[in-house]
Design a protein around this motif. Structure first.
Motif, PDB file in Angstrom:
ATOM      1  N   PRO A   1       0.814  -1.224   0.000  1.00  0.00           N
ATOM      2  CA  PRO A   1       0.000   0.000   0.000  1.00  0.00           C
ATOM      3  C   PRO A   1       0.843   1.267   0.000  1.00  0.00           C
ATOM      4  CG  PRO A   1      -0.031  -1.061   2.145  1.00  0.00           C
ATOM      5  CD  PRO A   1       0.646  -2.023   1.212  1.00  0.00           C
ATOM      6  N   PHE A   2       2.139   1.140   0.297  1.00  0.00           N
ATOM      7  CA  PHE A   2       3.048   2.294   0.314  1.00  0.00           C
ATOM      8  C   PHE A   2       4.355   1.872  -0.339  1.00  0.00           C
ATOM      9  CE2 PHE A   2       4.119  -0.307   3.818  1.00  0.00           C
ATOM     10  CZ  PHE A   2       2.998  -0.414   4.610  1.00  0.00           C
ATOM     11  N   GLU A   3       4.249   1.323  -1.536  1.00  0.00           N
ATOM     12  CA  GLU A   3       5.388   0.702  -2.211  1.00  0.00           C
ATOM     13  C   GLU A   3       6.524   1.689  -2.463  1.00  0.00           C
ATOM     14  OE1 GLU A   3       6.166  -2.151  -6.114  1.00  0.00           O
ATOM     15  OE2 GLU A   3       4.198  -1.308  -5.706  1.00  0.00           O
ATOM     16  N   THR A   4       6.221   2.824  -3.083  1.00  0.00           N
ATOM     17  CA  THR A   4       7.260   3.800  -3.400  1.00  0.00           C
ATOM     18  C   THR A   4       7.864   4.387  -2.132  1.00  0.00           C
ATOM     19  OG1 THR A   4       6.133   4.372  -5.460  1.00  0.00           O
ATOM     20  CG2 THR A   4       7.760   5.932  -4.622  1.00  0.00           C
ATOM     21  N   GLU A   5       7.001   4.707  -1.165  1.00  0.00           N
ATOM     22  CA  GLU A   5       7.466   5.336   0.070  1.00  0.00           C
ATOM     23  C   GLU A   5       8.391   4.405   0.858  1.00  0.00           C
ATOM     24  OE1 GLU A   5       4.422   5.162  -0.973  1.00  0.00           O
ATOM     25  OE2 GLU A   5       3.552   7.171  -1.058  1.00  0.00           O
TER      26      GLU A   5
ATOM     27  N   ALA B   1     -11.018  -3.708 -10.228  1.00  0.00           N
ATOM     28  CA  ALA B   1     -11.095  -2.247 -10.136  1.00  0.00           C
ATOM     29  C   ALA B   1     -11.510  -1.896  -8.712  1.00  0.00           C
ATOM     30  CB  ALA B   1     -12.095  -1.675 -11.138  1.00  0.00           C
ATOM     31  N   ALA B   2     -11.141  -0.701  -8.275  1.00  0.00           N
ATOM     32  CA  ALA B   2     -11.531  -0.221  -6.942  1.00  0.00           C
ATOM     33  C   ALA B   2     -11.486   1.299  -6.938  1.00  0.00           C
ATOM     34  CB  ALA B   2     -10.605  -0.782  -5.867  1.00  0.00           C
ATOM     35  N   GLN B   3     -12.543   1.913  -6.426  1.00  0.00           N
ATOM     36  CA  GLN B   3     -12.598   3.365  -6.341  1.00  0.00           C
ATOM     37  C   GLN B   3     -13.555   3.763  -5.218  1.00  0.00           C
ATOM     38  OE1 GLN B   3     -14.090   4.048 -10.353  1.00  0.00           O
ATOM     39  NE2 GLN B   3     -16.099   4.601  -9.527  1.00  0.00           N
ATOM     40  N   ILE B   4     -13.392   4.992  -4.717  1.00  0.00           N
ATOM     41  CA  ILE B   4     -14.290   5.490  -3.683  1.00  0.00           C
ATOM     42  C   ILE B   4     -15.703   5.569  -4.246  1.00  0.00           C
ATOM     43  CG2 ILE B   4     -14.824   7.416  -2.154  1.00  0.00           C
ATOM     44  CD1 ILE B   4     -12.300   6.006  -1.347  1.00  0.00           C
TER      45      ILE B   4
ATOM     46  N   PHE C   1      -4.608  -2.359  -5.733  1.00  0.00           N
ATOM     47  CA  PHE C   1      -5.542  -1.448  -5.064  1.00  0.00           C
ATOM     48  C   PHE C   1      -5.375  -1.437  -3.552  1.00  0.00           C
ATOM     49  CE2 PHE C   1      -7.709  -3.168  -8.899  1.00  0.00           C
ATOM     50  CZ  PHE C   1      -7.632  -2.012  -9.667  1.00  0.00           C
ATOM     51  N   LEU C   2      -4.212  -1.835  -3.060  1.00  0.00           N
ATOM     52  CA  LEU C   2      -3.998  -1.923  -1.615  1.00  0.00           C
ATOM     53  C   LEU C   2      -4.114  -0.561  -0.936  1.00  0.00           C
ATOM     54  CD1 LEU C   2      -0.987  -4.413  -1.537  1.00  0.00           C
ATOM     55  CD2 LEU C   2      -3.418  -4.917  -1.263  1.00  0.00           C
ATOM     56  N   LYS C   3      -3.589   0.476  -1.571  1.00  0.00           N
ATOM     57  CA  LYS C   3      -3.571   1.797  -0.942  1.00  0.00           C
ATOM     58  C   LYS C   3      -4.977   2.333  -0.740  1.00  0.00           C
ATOM     59  CE  LYS C   3      -1.197   6.247  -1.135  1.00  0.00           C
ATOM     60  NZ  LYS C   3      -0.170   7.060  -1.839  1.00  0.00           N
TER      61      LYS C   3
ATOM     62  N   ILE D   1     -12.192  -3.229   6.543  1.00  0.00           N
ATOM     63  CA  ILE D   1     -11.736  -3.180   7.932  1.00  0.00           C
ATOM     64  C   ILE D   1     -10.229  -2.959   7.959  1.00  0.00           C
ATOM     65  CG2 ILE D   1     -11.465  -4.546  10.047  1.00  0.00           C
ATOM     66  CD1 ILE D   1     -14.074  -5.947   9.318  1.00  0.00           C
ATOM     67  N   GLY D   2      -9.551  -3.496   6.963  1.00  0.00           N
ATOM     68  CA  GLY D   2      -8.103  -3.377   6.865  1.00  0.00           C
ATOM     69  C   GLY D   2      -7.604  -4.298   5.768  1.00  0.00           C
ATOM     70  N   ILE D   3      -6.317  -4.461   5.667  1.00  0.00           N
ATOM     71  CA  ILE D   3      -5.723  -5.410   4.732  1.00  0.00           C
ATOM     72  C   ILE D   3      -4.613  -6.164   5.453  1.00  0.00           C
ATOM     73  CG2 ILE D   3      -6.265  -4.119   2.624  1.00  0.00           C
ATOM     74  CD1 ILE D   3      -3.420  -3.027   2.659  1.00  0.00           C
ATOM     75  N   TYR D   4      -4.394  -7.414   5.047  1.00  0.00           N
ATOM     76  CA  TYR D   4      -3.296  -8.175   5.621  1.00  0.00           C
ATOM     77  C   TYR D   4      -2.753  -9.137   4.573  1.00  0.00           C
ATOM     78  CZ  TYR D   4      -6.590 -12.099   6.293  1.00  0.00           C
ATOM     79  OH  TYR D   4      -7.504 -13.104   6.105  1.00  0.00           O
ATOM     80  N   ALA D   5      -1.500  -9.529   4.765  1.00  0.00           N
ATOM     81  CA  ALA D   5      -0.844 -10.456   3.847  1.00  0.00           C
ATOM     82  C   ALA D   5      -0.683 -11.806   4.528  1.00  0.00           C
ATOM     83  CB  ALA D   5       0.516  -9.920   3.419  1.00  0.00           C
ATOM     84  N   SER D   6      -0.880 -12.880   3.769  1.00  0.00           N
ATOM     85  CA  SER D   6      -0.696 -14.236   4.277  1.00  0.00           C
ATOM     86  C   SER D   6      -0.208 -15.103   3.127  1.00  0.00           C
ATOM     87  CB  SER D   6      -2.010 -14.792   4.843  1.00  0.00           C
ATOM     88  OG  SER D   6      -1.850 -16.120   5.306  1.00  0.00           O
ATOM     89  N   ASN D   7       0.952 -15.740   3.342  1.00  0.00           N
ATOM     90  CA  ASN D   7       1.537 -16.615   2.311  1.00  0.00           C
ATOM     91  C   ASN D   7       1.689 -15.904   0.968  1.00  0.00           C
ATOM     92  OD1 ASN D   7       1.809 -18.912   3.990  1.00  0.00           O
ATOM     93  ND2 ASN D   7      -0.354 -19.393   3.714  1.00  0.00           N
TER      94      ASN D   7
END
Length: 315
Positions: A95-99, A202-205, A139-141, A171-177
Motif C-alpha cells: 500500500p506504500f510501495e514507493t514510500e 477495479a476499486a474506487q471510492i 488497489f492496496l492503498k 476493515i483493513g488489509i493483511y498479507a498471508s503466504n
C-alpha cells in the motif's frame, strides 16, 4: 540556544503548527525575524516542505508531506528496522510501495559506514521468506485508506460466478503466504466477508449515497469476536496433529479458534459462517490426515464430495 538546537526545535515546531507567521516564531524563539527567515531557508534546503503565502494574512505553511524530526536509534535498533522493511521486498505490491523503497534507501544512506558494512554482510544470511506471487494487487492503498477513513469502496470482484460490482467497507488489509486479503463489510451480502485483493479488477471510492457502516471499533485484531450481522453461524470443531497445528498457526483466521494441547496436538473450535464451508473444506483437504473434522456434518459432507470430485477428475 545554539543554532543546531534551534533548528531542531524549529523543525518540530513548524511540523506541529503546520501554518505560522515569521513574527510569531521570532517571538517564540527570542530571535529576530531575519534569523527565523534564514533558519526557514535552511530547513527548506534539507527537505522540510514549506511554502509561503502572500497577502496581508500570509505566512508559511507546511505541505502535507511533513518531515519528521531526527530520531536517535541504537545500532541494533537501526539494523532491526532496516531488515523489517527489507523483508517487504518479497511483495510485488504494497500500500506504500514507493514510500517504503525511498525510506529504506534514506535509512541505509545515512547510516555510518561500519553499520552499512554490517548490514551488507547480513543481507545474504538473514531473511523473512514469503512466497513470491506473480498475481497483481494494485488497489492496496485505496483499500487501506478506505479502512482508515471509513469510506465505502466500489470494487469489481471476480468470484466463481464471474466478475460483479460490489460495495464494501474495508476493515483493513493483511498479507498471508504472499497473498493480500481485505476483510470488509459487504453491502450486497449485508455481512462481513474476506476478499482476495488480487481478484479485484477495479476499486474506487463510492460516489453514491450509500451510508457507511460504523466500523470504528472493528479492526483486524477483533473482527472475529464482533460476530456477523445477518448470516447464520454454525459451530465447527476439528482435531489437529502436531503438523496440523503448525499449518493452522500460519492462518490468520485460526487465531481465535486454535487451542494447543500439552502434547503438541491441538483443536479448532468456534463458529463459522455457513457460506464459508467450501473455504474450510478446501483448507482441511490440504491438511490430509493431520486434521479430523468433528462438526458440522455439512462441512464433513462437503469434504467427502470434494474428494470424490478429485478422484473422478483423476479417474
Amino acid at each position: 540556544m545554539s543554532k543546531s538546537k534551534r533548528l531542531l526545535e524549529l523543525m518540530m515546531t513548524v511540523n506541529r503548527k503546520r501554518r505560522f507567521k515569521v513574527q510569531e516564531l521570532a517571538d517564540e524563539f527570542g530571535v529576530s525575524t531575519r534569523t527565523i527567515l534564514r533558519d526557514l531557508q535552511e530547513l527548506s534546503e534539507i527537505g522540510v516542505p514549506l511554502y509561503s503565502e502572500v497577502g496581508p494574512h500570509g505566512g508559511y505553511q507546511v505541505l502535507k508531506e511533513r518531515v519528521l524530526p531526527p530520531i536517535a536509534f541504537t545500532e541494533d535498533e537501526a539494523v532491526a528496522i532496516f531488515f523489517a522493511s527489507h523483508a517487504l521486498r518479497h511483495y510485488r505490491f504494497l500500500p506504500f510501495e514507493t514510500e517504503s523503497a525511498t525510506a529504506l534507501n534514506k535509512f541505509y544512506y545515512y547510516m555510518p559506514s561500519d553499520v552499512r558494512d554490517r548490514i551488507d554482510q547480513m543481507k545474504n544470511r538473514f531473511d523473512l521468506v514469503t512466497p513470491t506471487r506473480q498475481i497483481e494487487s494494485p488497489f492496496l492503498k485505496i483499500l487501506l485508506e478506505g479502512a482508515v477513513d471509513q469510506k465505502v469502496i466500489l470494487i469489481a470482484y471476480e468470484a466463481q460466478e464471474g466478475v460483479s460490482d460490489r460495495k464494501i467497507q474495508p476493515i483493513g488489509i493483511y498479507a498471508s503466504n504472499g497473498l493480500w486479503y481485505c476483510p470488509a463489510y459487504c453491502f450486497l451480502r449485508k455481512d462481513f466477508r474476506v476478499f482476495r485483493c488480487d481478484r479485484m479488477h477495479a476499486a474506487q471510492i463510492d460516489t453514491s449515497e450509500t451510508e457507511p457502516v460504523d466500523l470504528r471499533d472493528i479492526h483486524l485484531g477483533n473482527r472475529e469476536t464482533v460476530g456477523h450481522m445477518e448470516q447464520a453461524m454454525i459451530p465447527m470443531s476439528a482435531y489437529l496433529t502436531k503438523e496440523g497445528v503448525t499449518a493452522c498457526e500460519s492462518e490468520v483466521w485460526s487465531s481465535s479458534k486454535l487451542r494447543i494441547h500439552e502434547d503438541g496436538t491441538g483443536s479448532l473450535n468456534g463458529a463459522i459462517p455457513k457460506s464459508d464451508i467450501p473455504f474450510y473444506a478446501k483448507f482441511f483437504i490440504g491438511l490430509g490426515n493431520d486434521v479430523k473434522v468433528e462438526q458440522p456434518q455439512e462441512l464433513i459432507e462437503t469434504i467427502k464430495r470434494m474428494l470424490r470430485e478429485i478422484l473422478d477428475y483423476y479417474g
